[in-house]
Design a protein around this motif. Structure first.
Motif, PDB file in Angstrom:
ATOM      1  N   MET A   1       0.830  -1.208   0.000  1.00 31.98           N
ATOM      2  CA  MET A   1       0.000   0.000   0.000  1.00 31.98           C
ATOM      3  C   MET A   1       0.865   1.258   0.000  1.00 31.98           C
ATOM      4  O   MET A   1       0.510   2.261  -0.615  1.00 31.98           O
ATOM      5  N   GLU A   2       1.998   1.188   0.667  1.00 30.58           N
ATOM      6  CA  GLU A   2       2.936   2.312   0.658  1.00 30.58           C
ATOM      7  C   GLU A   2       3.433   2.567  -0.773  1.00 30.58           C
ATOM      8  O   GLU A   2       3.520   3.712  -1.221  1.00 30.58           O
ATOM      9  N   GLN A   3       3.716   1.492  -1.505  1.00 32.94           N
ATOM     10  CA  GLN A   3       4.155   1.623  -2.897  1.00 32.94           C
ATOM     11  C   GLN A   3       3.045   2.173  -3.783  1.00 32.94           C
ATOM     12  O   GLN A   3       3.285   3.022  -4.640  1.00 32.94           O
TER      13      GLN A   3
ATOM     14  N   ASP B   1      -4.726   6.723   3.396  1.00 35.89           N
ATOM     15  CA  ASP B   1      -5.230   5.382   3.713  1.00 35.89           C
ATOM     16  C   ASP B   1      -6.179   5.548   4.895  1.00 35.89           C
ATOM     17  O   ASP B   1      -5.753   5.656   6.047  1.00 35.89           O
ATOM     18  N   LEU B   2      -7.467   5.618   4.603  1.00 39.41           N
ATOM     19  CA  LEU B   2      -8.470   5.864   5.637  1.00 39.41           C
ATOM     20  C   LEU B   2      -8.523   4.732   6.654  1.00 39.41           C
ATOM     21  O   LEU B   2      -8.822   4.952   7.820  1.00 39.41           O
ATOM     22  N   SER B   3      -8.212   3.524   6.225  1.00 38.42           N
ATOM     23  CA  SER B   3      -8.313   2.375   7.116  1.00 38.42           C
ATOM     24  C   SER B   3      -7.249   2.388   8.207  1.00 38.42           C
ATOM     25  O   SER B   3      -7.322   1.608   9.152  1.00 38.42           O
TER      26      SER B   3
ATOM     27  N   LYS C   1       2.842   5.883  -3.272  1.00 35.40           N
ATOM     28  CA  LYS C   1       3.925   6.583  -3.984  1.00 35.40           C
ATOM     29  C   LYS C   1       3.643   6.664  -5.477  1.00 35.40           C
ATOM     30  O   LYS C   1       3.890   7.693  -6.108  1.00 35.40           O
ATOM     31  N   GLN C   2       3.127   5.566  -6.042  1.00 34.33           N
ATOM     32  CA  GLN C   2       2.816   5.554  -7.470  1.00 34.33           C
ATOM     33  C   GLN C   2       1.655   6.500  -7.793  1.00 34.33           C
ATOM     34  O   GLN C   2       1.669   7.162  -8.824  1.00 34.33           O
ATOM     35  N   LEU C   3       0.666   6.550  -6.906  1.00 32.89           N
ATOM     36  CA  LEU C   3      -0.467   7.459  -7.132  1.00 32.89           C
ATOM     37  C   LEU C   3       0.002   8.909  -7.185  1.00 32.89           C
ATOM     38  O   LEU C   3      -0.463   9.686  -8.018  1.00 32.89           O
ATOM     39  N   TYR C   4       0.921   9.262  -6.301  1.00 36.94           N
ATOM     40  CA  TYR C   4       1.418  10.645  -6.286  1.00 36.94           C
ATOM     41  C   TYR C   4       2.176  11.007  -7.564  1.00 36.94           C
ATOM     42  O   TYR C   4       2.344  12.177  -7.873  1.00 36.94           O
TER      43      TYR C   4
END
Length: 163
Positions: A60-62, A78-80, A65-68
């Protein structure tokens, strides 16, 4: 690390093709999107995507980073990772001869749902709640023969104080 369900909020510029670029990123990385909802946000010209997916924390961290790296992505959360409120809406069309309607209405009332349409041999039920509530309602209505089911997918916000 064990894969867990993650609900991610992505604030994006309201531009053509942004949804395709965001969902394409998930597809290229081999992640399944369980649900995705998109709509206007509190800020004019920006939309909010709420994506439910499964993965471990490192993955999820990756993804974040890709989304940014997508030019139209403004903010990813990450709301969860926080206490949150998540809701989904479902419309369920169920076979309902007049003799079965009182039973179905009783079920609808138990779930605090509502009947939004009645036809000669069917009813459309609307239910709002968390995914587990929707799943439970679908299972209880299944014996009546579900003709059609449409779910929005989750939309969510972090609980508490405004940041």
């Amino acid at each position: 690390m064990k894969p867990t369900k993650h609900t991610i909020s992505v604030l994006v510029n309201d531009q053509p093709g942004v949804l395709q670029r965001v969902s394409g990123l998930f597809g290229r990385r081999g992640f399944n999107i369980e649900s995705i909802t998109v709509g206007e946000s509190e800020e004019k010209g920006l939309s909010r995507m709420v994506i439910v997916t499964t993965g471990d924390d490192k993955t999820m961290e990756q993804v974040e980073k890709q989304l940014y790296k997508i030019i139209d992505v403004i903010k990813v959360v990450d709301l969860s990772a926080n206490p949150m409120v998540a809701r989904e809406l479902a419309l369920i069309k169920v076979h309902a001869e007049p003799s079965a309607r009182p039973e179905i209405v009783s079920i609808v009332e138990t779930f605090r749902a509502s009947v939004v349409d009645i036809g000669p041999s069917s009813m459309i039920v609307q239910v709002v709640g968390d995914s587990e509530k929707i799943d439970a309602m679908v299972e209880v209505l299944r014996p009546y023969r579900i003709k059609e089911l449409s779910r929005t997918g989750a939309t969510a916000m972090v609980r508490g104080a405004v940041k």
